[in-house]
Design a protein around this motif. Structure first.
Motif, short mmCIF file in Angstrom:
data_model
loop_
_atom_site.label_atom_id
_atom_site.label_comp_id
_atom_site.label_asym_id
_atom_site.label_seq_id
_atom_site.Cartn_x
_atom_site.Cartn_y
_atom_site.Cartn_z
N ILE A 81 4.23 -5.32 -12.06
CA ILE A 81 5.14 -4.91 -10.95
C ILE A 81 4.10 -4.29 -9.65
O ILE A 81 3.00 -3.66 -10.07
N GLU A 82 4.45 -4.34 -8.56
CA GLU A 82 3.73 -3.89 -7.26
C GLU A 82 4.47 -3.04 -6.46
O GLU A 82 5.65 -3.59 -6.23
N LEU A 83 3.99 -1.84 -5.95
CA LEU A 83 4.92 -0.97 -5.20
C LEU A 83 4.23 -0.88 -3.78
O LEU A 83 3.12 -0.87 -3.69
N ASP A 84 5.13 -0.77 -2.74
CA ASP A 84 4.57 -0.39 -1.38
C ASP A 84 5.80 -0.30 -0.31
O ASP A 84 6.66 0.09 -1.11
N ASP A 85 5.73 -0.19 0.90
CA ASP A 85 6.69 -0.22 1.55
C ASP A 85 6.51 -0.92 2.95
O ASP A 85 5.37 -1.66 3.23
N ALA A 86 7.50 -0.82 3.76
CA ALA A 86 7.51 -1.64 4.88
C ALA A 86 8.40 -1.23 6.06
O ALA A 86 9.09 -0.58 5.62
N GLY A 106 5.71 -10.16 13.66
CA GLY A 106 5.01 -11.47 13.79
C GLY A 106 5.76 -12.00 12.59
O GLY A 106 6.80 -11.99 12.41
N LEU A 107 4.88 -13.08 12.32
CA LEU A 107 5.19 -14.03 10.89
C LEU A 107 5.27 -13.20 9.75
O LEU A 107 4.74 -11.92 9.63
N LEU A 108 6.02 -13.60 8.74
CA LEU A 108 6.04 -12.82 7.35
C LEU A 108 4.50 -12.69 6.79
O LEU A 108 4.18 -11.51 6.49
N TRP A 109 3.76 -13.74 7.00
CA TRP A 109 2.37 -13.57 6.48
C TRP A 109 1.74 -12.45 7.04
O TRP A 109 0.78 -11.74 6.64
N GLU A 110 1.75 -12.62 8.49
CA GLU A 110 1.34 -11.42 9.38
C GLU A 110 1.68 -9.99 8.94
O GLU A 110 0.87 -9.27 8.90
N ASP A 111 3.05 -9.96 8.78
CA ASP A 111 3.64 -8.66 8.21
C ASP A 111 3.11 -8.11 7.09
O ASP A 111 2.67 -7.01 6.84
N THR A 112 2.78 -9.25 6.23
CA THR A 112 2.26 -8.42 4.64
C THR A 112 0.82 -8.24 4.62
O THR A 112 0.37 -7.49 3.83
N ILE A 113 -0.04 -8.84 5.56
CA ILE A 113 -1.42 -8.53 5.45
C ILE A 113 -1.86 -7.42 6.20
O ILE A 113 -3.09 -6.94 6.47
N TYR A 114 -0.77 -7.05 7.43
CA TYR A 114 -1.59 -6.04 8.36
C TYR A 114 -0.43 -4.78 8.49
O TYR A 114 -0.83 -3.95 9.14
N HIS A 115 0.73 -4.90 7.78
CA HIS A 115 1.42 -4.13 8.52
C HIS A 115 2.43 -3.20 7.20
O HIS A 115 3.33 -2.78 7.07
N ARG A 116 1.80 -3.32 5.88
CA ARG A 116 2.42 -2.69 4.70
C ARG A 116 2.44 -1.10 4.96
O ARG A 116 1.45 -0.76 5.73
N ARG A 117 3.39 -0.54 4.50
CA ARG A 117 3.56 1.08 4.29
C ARG A 117 3.18 1.57 3.11
O ARG A 117 3.50 0.77 2.00
N LEU A 118 2.69 2.61 2.91
CA LEU A 118 2.70 3.72 1.75
C LEU A 118 4.31 3.85 1.19
O LEU A 118 5.17 4.05 2.06
N PRO A 119 4.33 3.87 -0.30
CA PRO A 119 5.65 3.88 -0.71
C PRO A 119 6.36 5.01 -0.28
O PRO A 119 5.88 6.41 -0.36
N GLY A 120 7.54 5.08 0.48
CA GLY A 120 8.38 6.30 0.93
C GLY A 120 8.27 6.27 2.22
O GLY A 120 8.96 7.04 3.02
N GLU A 121 7.35 5.52 2.84
CA GLU A 121 7.03 5.82 4.40
C GLU A 121 7.61 4.65 5.11
O GLU A 121 7.68 4.53 6.42
N GLY A 122 8.52 3.82 4.57
CA GLY A 122 9.16 2.82 5.22
C GLY A 122 10.64 2.57 4.74
O GLY A 122 11.13 3.61 4.27
N VAL A 123 11.23 1.59 4.97
CA VAL A 123 12.55 1.56 4.56
C VAL A 123 13.04 0.55 3.22
O VAL A 123 14.29 0.26 2.98
N LEU A 124 12.12 0.04 2.50
CA LEU A 124 12.22 -0.72 1.48
C LEU A 124 13.11 0.03 0.15
O LEU A 124 13.38 -0.59 -0.86
#
Length: 294
Positions: free
Chosen positions: A217-222, A228-246
């Motif tokens: 299992i892997e945790l993060d946020d967004a 941008g593209l999904l690929w760009e979003d995942t390598i440049y713009h992830r958030r710490l858990p609890g600091e996004g909307v996931l």
């Protein structure tokens, strides 16, 4: 430290890897291996992620025996090793994958790796893969996955395949058909909250997976919107858990309901986060993730 509720966290490679990112100019961390392991242990991580290029570079400098000593001295109980691709293809790409498979499994055995992480089909061009590359041959992948698992079993290693929305394994249905169809005792799925959410897969669907097929299992946020593209979003713009909307607490509950009892990975890939000092990366990623279990 292990949480009062028995939760153990594993820092995926890019979480503490410094200023590097997947398929970037280099995947070799600018931070010494010993420093990363010690920083992880100091804040309470019980697991670490490894990546092939960085392991090769580190082993060339200090050797696998010293790497194992550093891991053991810091009470790191779990290691995960990424990322094997091309395992279901043929021709030259498969030949290269097979060489890498053997290299990774030999290292995994010597370091005591828990899981070998394998990639679905990402296409020859991550930004614009062809339709054919994104169409899974489930029968072929099922058979090939079983082969990877059988090879890994000889080294005492588990195999986990990741589900990704920009790959040919972007639904739980396809992922389960491959992994459950292969039905290997050491084969399972790697489920990352980012990929579930961005792929439109309801967290409740995780509860339908037999627990023995949930390997990691892997945790993060967004943020709410993809940049941008999904690929760009995942390598440049992830958030710490609890600091996004996931809604990581809802994801965690679904995973628990499915019966998962292993360590919880933390994978933060962000162009701002990865430039922070190592100690701050470790502390913030650990504390924000542990807060999701309260």
């Amino acid at each position: 430290m292990t949480g009062k509720n028995g939760i153990e966290l594993l820092a995926a490679f890019f979480t503490l890897g410094g200023d590097v990112y997947p398929f970037g100019p280099t995947e070799i961390s600018p931070i010494p291996f010993k420093d990363r392991v010690e920083a992880a242990a100091k804040v309470g991580y019980k697991g670490m992620g490894l990546i092939h290029a960085d392991v090769q570079a580190t082993a060339a400098q200090i050797g696998l025996k010293e790497m194992k000593r550093i891991v053991d001295d810091n009470d790191i109980k779990y290691l995960e090793y990424e990322f094997l691709s091309g395992w279901y293809l043929d021709g030259e790409r498969r030949a290269k994958s097979d060489v890498m498979r053997t290299e990774m499994l030999e290292v995994a055995q010597r370091l005591g790796v828990r899981n070998l992480k394998i990639a679905p089909g990402l296409g020859s061009d991550l930004y614009a893969p062809t339709e054919a590359e994104m169409t899974p041959d489930v029968d072929r992948m099922r058979e090939a996955f079983a082969g990877v698992c059988r090879d890994a079993a000889e080294y005492g290693v588990r195999v986990v395949m990741e589900i990704m929305p920009f790959s040919n394994v972007r639904t739980l249905e396809v992922a389960r058909a491959i992994v459950e169809g292969a039905d290997q005792p050491n084969g399972g799925l790697l489920i990352d909250i980012w990929h579930m959410a961005r792929g439109g897969i309801p967290y409740k669907d995780i509860e339908k997976i037999p627990s023995r097929f949930i390997g990691s299992i892997e945790l993060d946020d967004a943020d709410a919107d993809v940049k941008g593209l999904l690929w760009e979003d995942t390598i440049y713009h992830r958030r710490l858990p609890g600091e996004g909307v996931l809604k990581p607490k809802e994801f965690i509950q679904a995973v628990k309901n499915a019966g998962y009892e292993g360590p919880w990975g933390v994978e933060i890939i962000s162009e701002t986060y990865r430039k922070l000092p190592l100690a701050e990366q470790a502390k913030r990623s650990f504390e924000t993730t542990m807060a999701q279990f309260k």
